[in-house]
Design a protein around this motif. Structure first.
Motif, PDB file in Angstrom:
ATOM      1  N   TYR A   1     -26.038  -9.176  11.659  1.00 44.21           N
ATOM      2  CA  TYR A   1     -25.534  -8.686  12.935  1.00 44.21           C
ATOM      3  C   TYR A   1     -26.494  -8.926  14.091  1.00 44.21           C
ATOM      4  O   TYR A   1     -26.138  -8.769  15.252  1.00 44.21           O
ATOM      5  N   SER A   2     -27.717  -9.333  13.783  1.00 48.43           N
ATOM      6  CA  SER A   2     -28.686  -9.584  14.852  1.00 48.43           C
ATOM      7  C   SER A   2     -28.390 -10.881  15.601  1.00 48.43           C
ATOM      8  O   SER A   2     -29.017 -11.158  16.610  1.00 48.43           O
ATOM      9  N   TYR A   3     -27.436 -11.652  15.131  1.00 52.31           N
ATOM     10  CA  TYR A   3     -27.062 -12.886  15.801  1.00 52.31           C
ATOM     11  C   TYR A   3     -25.847 -12.708  16.706  1.00 52.31           C
ATOM     12  O   TYR A   3     -25.347 -13.671  17.276  1.00 52.31           O
ATOM     13  N   ILE A   4     -25.389 -11.481  16.833  1.00 49.32           N
ATOM     14  CA  ILE A   4     -24.222 -11.190  17.669  1.00 49.32           C
ATOM     15  C   ILE A   4     -24.700 -10.498  18.940  1.00 49.32           C
ATOM     16  O   ILE A   4     -25.362  -9.474  18.889  1.00 49.32           O
ATOM     17  N   GLN A   5     -24.355 -11.084  20.075  1.00 48.25           N
ATOM     18  CA  GLN A   5     -24.690 -10.456  21.355  1.00 48.25           C
ATOM     19  C   GLN A   5     -23.672  -9.361  21.630  1.00 48.25           C
ATOM     20  O   GLN A   5     -22.519  -9.512  21.260  1.00 48.25           O
ATOM     21  N   PRO A   6     -23.999  -8.265  22.221  1.00 42.44           N
ATOM     22  CA  PRO A   6     -25.272  -7.872  22.810  1.00 42.44           C
ATOM     23  C   PRO A   6     -26.222  -7.173  21.834  1.00 42.44           C
ATOM     24  O   PRO A   6     -27.293  -6.742  22.229  1.00 42.44           O
ATOM     25  N   LEU A   7     -25.850  -7.077  20.539  1.00 42.08           N
ATOM     26  CA  LEU A   7     -26.736  -6.449  19.557  1.00 42.08           C
ATOM     27  C   LEU A   7     -28.074  -7.182  19.467  1.00 42.08           C
ATOM     28  O   LEU A   7     -29.125  -6.558  19.329  1.00 42.08           O
ATOM     29  N   SER A   8     -28.037  -8.489  19.543  1.00 44.33           N
ATOM     30  CA  SER A   8     -29.243  -9.301  19.462  1.00 44.33           C
ATOM     31  C   SER A   8     -30.229  -8.925  20.561  1.00 44.33           C
ATOM     32  O   SER A   8     -31.424  -8.771  20.312  1.00 44.33           O
ATOM     33  N   TYR A   9     -29.737  -8.775  21.760  1.00 38.16           N
ATOM     34  CA  TYR A   9     -30.586  -8.399  22.889  1.00 38.16           C
ATOM     35  C   TYR A   9     -31.209  -7.017  22.644  1.00 38.16           C
ATOM     36  O   TYR A   9     -32.398  -6.824  22.850  1.00 38.16           O
ATOM     37  N   TYR A  10     -30.403  -6.074  22.197  1.00 39.12           N
ATOM     38  CA  TYR A  10     -30.883  -4.717  21.930  1.00 39.12           C
ATOM     39  C   TYR A  10     -31.980  -4.727  20.867  1.00 39.12           C
ATOM     40  O   TYR A  10     -33.012  -4.080  21.021  1.00 39.12           O
ATOM     41  N   LEU A  11     -31.768  -5.457  19.775  1.00 44.32           N
ATOM     42  CA  LEU A  11     -32.752  -5.514  18.697  1.00 44.32           C
ATOM     43  C   LEU A  11     -34.063  -6.146  19.168  1.00 44.32           C
ATOM     44  O   LEU A  11     -35.145  -5.645  18.850  1.00 44.32           O
ATOM     45  N   GLU A  12     -33.977  -7.236  19.913  1.00 40.42           N
ATOM     46  CA  GLU A  12     -35.195  -7.886  20.394  1.00 40.42           C
ATOM     47  C   GLU A  12     -35.965  -6.980  21.347  1.00 40.42           C
ATOM     48  O   GLU A  12     -37.194  -6.943  21.319  1.00 40.42           O
ATOM     49  N   LYS A  13     -35.257  -6.232  22.166  1.00 45.61           N
ATOM     50  CA  LYS A  13     -35.908  -5.278  23.072  1.00 45.61           C
ATOM     51  C   LYS A  13     -36.624  -4.193  22.256  1.00 45.61           C
ATOM     52  O   LYS A  13     -37.756  -3.822  22.554  1.00 45.61           O
ATOM     53  N   HIS A  14     -35.978  -3.724  21.215  1.00 45.50           N
ATOM     54  CA  HIS A  14     -36.550  -2.694  20.344  1.00 45.50           C
ATOM     55  C   HIS A  14     -37.790  -3.230  19.613  1.00 45.50           C
ATOM     56  O   HIS A  14     -38.818  -2.550  19.524  1.00 45.50           O
ATOM     57  N   ILE A  15     -37.711  -4.453  19.100  1.00 48.09           N
ATOM     58  CA  ILE A  15     -38.837  -5.066  18.396  1.00 48.09           C
ATOM     59  C   ILE A  15     -40.007  -5.270  19.352  1.00 48.09           C
ATOM     60  O   ILE A  15     -41.161  -4.979  19.009  1.00 48.09           O
TER      61      ILE A  15
ATOM     62  N   LEU B   1     -17.421 -14.604  23.753  1.00 46.94           N
ATOM     63  CA  LEU B   1     -17.794 -15.859  23.108  1.00 46.94           C
ATOM     64  C   LEU B   1     -18.885 -16.596  23.882  1.00 46.94           C
ATOM     65  O   LEU B   1     -19.798 -17.166  23.289  1.00 46.94           O
ATOM     66  N   LEU B   2     -18.807 -16.562  25.196  1.00 47.08           N
ATOM     67  CA  LEU B   2     -19.810 -17.247  26.011  1.00 47.08           C
ATOM     68  C   LEU B   2     -21.190 -16.609  25.893  1.00 47.08           C
ATOM     69  O   LEU B   2     -22.198 -17.325  25.859  1.00 47.08           O
ATOM     70  N   ILE B   3     -21.247 -15.284  25.812  1.00 47.73           N
ATOM     71  CA  ILE B   3     -22.572 -14.648  25.718  1.00 47.73           C
ATOM     72  C   ILE B   3     -23.223 -14.894  24.356  1.00 47.73           C
ATOM     73  O   ILE B   3     -24.422 -14.686  24.207  1.00 47.73           O
ATOM     74  N   GLN B   4     -22.446 -15.365  23.376  1.00 41.54           N
ATOM     75  CA  GLN B   4     -23.037 -15.683  22.072  1.00 41.54           C
ATOM     76  C   GLN B   4     -23.977 -16.881  22.165  1.00 41.54           C
ATOM     77  O   GLN B   4     -24.865 -17.053  21.333  1.00 41.54           O
ATOM     78  N   ILE B   5     -23.804 -17.693  23.194  1.00 37.29           N
ATOM     79  CA  ILE B   5     -24.656 -18.871  23.390  1.00 37.29           C
ATOM     80  C   ILE B   5     -26.082 -18.446  23.725  1.00 37.29           C
ATOM     81  O   ILE B   5     -27.044 -19.088  23.325  1.00 37.29           O
ATOM     82  N   ILE B   6     -26.214 -17.324  24.426  1.00 39.02           N
ATOM     83  CA  ILE B   6     -27.525 -16.835  24.855  1.00 39.02           C
ATOM     84  C   ILE B   6     -28.139 -16.040  23.709  1.00 39.02           C
ATOM     85  O   ILE B   6     -27.667 -14.963  23.363  1.00 39.02           O
ATOM     86  N   GLN B   7     -29.187 -16.595  23.119  1.00 41.36           N
ATOM     87  CA  GLN B   7     -29.868 -15.924  22.018  1.00 41.36           C
ATOM     88  C   GLN B   7     -31.350 -15.801  22.364  1.00 41.36           C
ATOM     89  O   GLN B   7     -31.971 -16.782  22.779  1.00 41.36           O
ATOM     90  N   PRO B   8     -31.932 -14.621  22.204  1.00 41.82           N
ATOM     91  CA  PRO B   8     -33.366 -14.452  22.495  1.00 41.82           C
ATOM     92  C   PRO B   8     -34.225 -15.159  21.443  1.00 41.82           C
ATOM     93  O   PRO B   8     -33.757 -15.476  20.353  1.00 41.82           O
ATOM     94  N   ALA B   9     -35.475 -15.383  21.791  1.00 41.37           N
ATOM     95  CA  ALA B   9     -36.425 -15.959  20.832  1.00 41.37           C
ATOM     96  C   ALA B   9     -36.603 -14.991  19.673  1.00 41.37           C
ATOM     97  O   ALA B   9     -36.646 -13.779  19.862  1.00 41.37           O
TER      98      ALA B   9
ATOM     99  N   LEU C   1      -7.858 -11.831  27.127  1.00 42.18           N
ATOM    100  CA  LEU C   1      -8.337 -13.190  26.936  1.00 42.18           C
ATOM    101  C   LEU C   1      -9.665 -13.397  27.675  1.00 42.18           C
ATOM    102  O   LEU C   1     -10.579 -14.041  27.157  1.00 42.18           O
ATOM    103  N   GLY C   2      -9.784 -12.815  28.860  1.00 41.70           N
ATOM    104  CA  GLY C   2     -11.019 -12.901  29.640  1.00 41.70           C
ATOM    105  C   GLY C   2     -12.176 -12.240  28.911  1.00 41.70           C
ATOM    106  O   GLY C   2     -13.285 -12.790  28.862  1.00 41.70           O
ATOM    107  N   PHE C   3     -11.951 -11.055  28.350  1.00 40.75           N
ATOM    108  CA  PHE C   3     -12.994 -10.358  27.591  1.00 40.75           C
ATOM    109  C   PHE C   3     -13.419 -11.166  26.359  1.00 40.75           C
ATOM    110  O   PHE C   3     -14.609 -11.270  26.053  1.00 40.75           O
ATOM    111  N   VAL C   4     -12.461 -11.734  25.647  1.00 37.33           N
ATOM    112  CA  VAL C   4     -12.773 -12.547  24.471  1.00 37.33           C
ATOM    113  C   VAL C   4     -13.589 -13.763  24.882  1.00 37.33           C
ATOM    114  O   VAL C   4     -14.591 -14.105  24.238  1.00 37.33           O
TER     115      VAL C   4
END
Length: 150
Positions: free
Chosen positions: A65-79, A13-21, A6-9
């Motif tokens: 899938y770019s709107y799902i953290q931590p994939l979003s962070y990885y993609l923005e770093k790559h871009i 869910l909480l890290i989904q709030i943080i989205q890079p520009a 439950l803690g991991f879930v």
């Protein structure tokens, strides 16, 4: 065990709030874009748009899938890294010497099949370059280099 899961879930869910520009230009092509600096043949513009611009311009088309953290962070770093190396949207702001060097580097990367990255073409098979497209790109670059020497 149930509380840990439950803690991991909850954390997920909480890290989904943080989205890079997002790297989106909203259809505005700047005057420094390579397409404004050079008269690009349609086939070259098509290759750049399909195979290069997502990582090397100010215009990225984001998959779901770019709107799902931590994939979003990885993609923005790559871009960000891709744009630091080469940004087609800023081409006109490069010096003549830098443009010449970048064209040579692009041709080498294409000929050696290093670009587009295999990790990118795996998820975007339409971006993979055929031998014909590779040849067309290299010929266009050689033509641009010859014109720049005049």
């Amino acid at each position: 065990m149930k509380n840990i899961l439950l803690g991991f879930v909850l954390i997920f869910l909480l890290i989904q709030i943080i989205q890079p520009a997002r790297n989106i230009d909203y259809g505005q092509v700047p005057s420094t874009d390579i397409s404004k600096v050079y008269k690009l043949p349609e086939n070259v513009q098509s290759v750049l748009t399909t195979s290069c611009y997502d990582c090397h311009s100010n215009s990225t088309h984001y998959p779901f899938y770019s709107y799902i953290q931590p994939l979003s962070y990885y993609l923005e770093k790559h871009i960000k890294k891709g744009k630091e190396e080469l940004n087609f949207s800023e081409w006109g702001s490069y010096s003549h010497r830098k443009q010449t060097n970048k064209l040579e580097s692009i041709a080498n990367q294409i000929q050696q099949k290093k670009m587009p990255l295999s990790s990118y073409t795996y998820l975007h098979p339409e971006a993979k370059l055929s031998e014909k497209q590779r040849g067309e790109m290299v010929r266009w670059i050689e033509q641009m280099q010859a014109e720049n020497k005049k």
